[in-house]
Design a protein around this motif. Structure first.
Motif, PDB file in Angstrom:
ATOM      1  N   ALA A  80      -4.072   3.969  -5.015  1.00 22.09           N
ATOM      2  CA  ALA A  80      -4.503   4.578  -3.758  1.00 22.09           C
ATOM      3  C   ALA A  80      -5.383   3.576  -3.025  1.00 22.09           C
ATOM      4  N   PRO A  81      -5.238   3.447  -1.710  1.00 17.55           N
ATOM      5  CA  PRO A  81      -6.081   2.503  -0.968  1.00 17.55           C
ATOM      6  C   PRO A  81      -7.559   2.871  -1.085  1.00 17.55           C
ATOM      7  N   GLU A  82      -8.397   1.840  -1.184  1.00 18.40           N
ATOM      8  CA  GLU A  82      -9.838   2.051  -1.236  1.00 18.40           C
ATOM      9  C   GLU A  82     -10.481   1.906   0.136  1.00 18.40           C
ATOM     10  N   VAL A  83      -9.682   1.498   1.128  1.00 18.08           N
ATOM     11  CA  VAL A  83     -10.116   1.456   2.525  1.00 18.08           C
ATOM     12  C   VAL A  83      -9.017   2.068   3.376  1.00 18.08           C
ATOM     13  N   SER A  84      -9.382   2.560   4.531  1.00 18.52           N
ATOM     14  CA  SER A  84      -8.420   3.197   5.427  1.00 18.52           C
ATOM     15  C   SER A  84      -7.914   2.200   6.448  1.00 18.52           C
ATOM     16  N   GLY A  85      -6.711   2.452   6.930  1.00 24.18           N
ATOM     17  CA  GLY A  85      -6.127   1.586   7.952  1.00 24.18           C
ATOM     18  C   GLY A  85      -4.616   1.701   7.963  1.00 24.18           C
ATOM     19  N   ARG A  86      -4.026   1.021   8.925  1.00 26.26           N
ATOM     20  CA  ARG A  86      -2.577   1.052   9.061  1.00 26.26           C
ATOM     21  C   ARG A  86      -1.944   0.001   8.160  1.00 26.26           C
ATOM     22  N   ILE A  87      -0.826   0.376   7.514  1.00 26.04           N
ATOM     23  CA  ILE A  87      -0.121  -0.534   6.620  1.00 26.04           C
ATOM     24  C   ILE A  87       0.651  -1.530   7.462  1.00 26.04           C
ATOM     25  N   THR A  88       0.275  -2.798   7.358  1.00 27.60           N
ATOM     26  CA  THR A  88       0.942  -3.855   8.125  1.00 27.60           C
ATOM     27  C   THR A  88       1.984  -4.605   7.312  1.00 27.60           C
ATOM     28  N   GLU A  89       1.850  -4.599   5.993  1.00 29.23           N
ATOM     29  CA  GLU A  89       2.815  -5.275   5.125  1.00 29.23           C
ATOM     30  C   GLU A  89       3.100  -4.395   3.919  1.00 29.23           C
ATOM     31  N   LEU A  90       4.381  -4.331   3.562  1.00 27.62           N
ATOM     32  CA  LEU A  90       4.814  -3.621   2.361  1.00 27.62           C
ATOM     33  C   LEU A  90       5.840  -4.515   1.678  1.00 27.62           C
ATOM     34  N   ASP A  91       5.361  -5.314   0.735  1.00 25.57           N
ATOM     35  CA  ASP A  91       6.174  -6.395   0.173  1.00 25.57           C
ATOM     36  C   ASP A  91       6.990  -5.995  -1.044  1.00 25.57           C
ATOM     37  N   VAL A  92       7.090  -4.727  -1.368  1.00 24.25           N
ATOM     38  CA  VAL A  92       7.853  -4.288  -2.537  1.00 24.25           C
ATOM     39  C   VAL A  92       8.793  -3.170  -2.122  1.00 24.25           C
ATOM     40  N   ARG A  93       9.770  -2.936  -2.958  1.00 24.67           N
ATOM     41  CA  ARG A  93      10.696  -1.825  -2.761  1.00 24.67           C
ATOM     42  C   ARG A  93      10.616  -0.894  -3.972  1.00 24.67           C
ATOM     43  N   ASP A  94      11.191   0.254  -3.833  1.00 26.75           N
ATOM     44  CA  ASP A  94      11.155   1.235  -4.913  1.00 26.75           C
ATOM     45  C   ASP A  94      11.894   0.711  -6.145  1.00 26.75           C
ATOM     46  N   ASN A  95      11.317   0.922  -7.319  1.00 30.39           N
ATOM     47  CA  ASN A  95      11.859   0.515  -8.625  1.00 30.39           C
ATOM     48  C   ASN A  95      11.865  -1.001  -8.824  1.00 30.39           C
ATOM     49  N   GLN A  96      11.080  -1.734  -8.037  1.00 35.41           N
ATOM     50  CA  GLN A  96      11.002  -3.184  -8.205  1.00 35.41           C
ATOM     51  C   GLN A  96      10.073  -3.525  -9.364  1.00 35.41           C
ATOM     52  N   TYR A  97      10.438  -4.587 -10.101  1.00 33.11           N
ATOM     53  CA  TYR A  97       9.614  -5.066 -11.205  1.00 33.11           C
ATOM     54  C   TYR A  97       8.594  -6.053 -10.660  1.00 33.11           C
TER      55      TYR A  97
END
Length: 337
Positions: A80-97
């Motif tokens: 869970a994020p420890e700071v609030s804000g808008r997600i600008t990068e999401l470098d993983v996909r679901d079920n990725q190792y």
């Protein structure tokens, strides 16, 4: 001329005497009776063999605890994020190792960079103020009692101490701003698989403490077998275990790592008054409670893909009473990159 009657021992003409016949009529009846007994004897033999087989299976069942109520489990890390804000990068996909330290997502850091700059400026200001007041206090302390009063010395010394306290406070604010800036990058704390990523999307607003994704730790898989309490006396730590997964033909080997020391007791649940809430209904037929027994996996074949929640059948092979000690635990190496 008188006729001669045949003797009872003399057979009439055209017939042979039966006195010398080696097969009396009663033999055929005896054979028939014996043939009638064969089905009875066969049925008795089959029933005896079946009863013996059932007895052997029952002894094996009672001496070898097993259960089909087994589950594959692993440690799951919730992020869970420890700071609030808008997600600008999401470098993983679901079920990725992913590996430890890999970047998972990034929150807009601009506001937190500004906070760092402001905190740094406040530290510089507090540092300058403290240096000035420290010099003034040192100058007053160096003068004689004729040049300055004791009250003035105390006043300048207290002012310098207050300036030092403000400086330390600004330094703490600066460190907190730096920590918050670093928290805008969420990195993987373990090696494992990203799961349930549907909770987060690039562009979403991430709130502090709200779950964004979960990670299944790769090297933490084990199997829980839920055995009836009547079988616990045969289970000991270190006993070898054979495990069959519902979707695979391969047999997994493991050993007992421990037995749970408690399960939920419904009658111990406190009521509104704080007293135990006891169910007044007691059934005559009492079902045995099931207790979790944890099995460590000694090795996992490379073509077996472990998934948390998979169904497993577990059979434990109790060691003889004279055997002591548990086998050394081996790290589980599941199939992963």
């Amino acid at each position: 001329m008188p006729q001669t009657l045949p003797s009872p021992e003399t057979p009439p003409p055209g017939q042979q005497s039966t006195r010398d016949d080696p097969s009396p009529p009663n033999d055929s009846r005896s054979i028939e009776r014996r043939l009638r007994l064969l089905p009875v004897i066969g049925t008795f033999l089959v029933a005896t063999l079946a009863a013996g087989a059932v007895w052997i299976l029952w002894q094996d069942y009672m001496g070898t605890p097993w259960t089909r109520d087994g589950t594959v489990r692993a440690y799951v890390v919730t992020l869970a994020p420890e700071v609030s804000g808008r997600i600008t990068e999401l470098d993983v996909r679901d079920n990725q190792y992913v590996h430890v330290g890999d970047l998972l997502m990034k929150i807009d850091p601009r506001d937190y960079k500004v906070a760092v700059d402001l905190s740094k400026a406040a530290v510089d200001e507090a540092q300058a103020d403290y240096d000035n007041k420290k010099v003034q206090a040192d100058r007053r302390l160096a003068l004689s009692d004729l040049s300055t009063s004791i009250e003035a010395r105390q006043s300048y010394t207290s002012s310098a101490a207050m300036a030092l306290a403000v400086l330390e406070q600004q330094k703490a604010n600066f460190e907190r701003a730096r920590v918050n800036l670093a928290r805008t990058e969420i990195r993987s704390p373990v090696t494992g698989w990203v799961t349930n990523l549907l909770l987060a999307r690039q562009g979403d607003y991430a709130a502090t403490g709200q779950t964004a994704m979960s990670l299944v730790e790769a090297d933490s898989f084990w199997v829980d077998g839920y055995f009836e309490e009547t079988a616990l006396k045969l289970i000991h730590e270190g006993d070898p275990a054979t495990i069959w997964l519902l979707g695979y033909r391969q047999v997994l080997q493991g050993h007992v790592e421990g037995v749970a020391r408690g399960i939920v007791v419904s009658n111990a649940t406190p009521g509104k008054s704080g007293l135990a809430s006891v169910n007044p209904i007691f059934t005559w037929v009492r079902l045995a409670q099931r207790v979790p027994v944890r099995m460590h996996l000694d090795a996992v074949p490379p073509d077996v893909q472990l998934v948390v929640g998979m169904t497993a059948t577990v059979e434990i092979h109790p060691k003889p009473a004279s055997a002591s000690g548990a086998p050394p635990t081996a790290a589980v190496k599941p199939n992963h990159p």
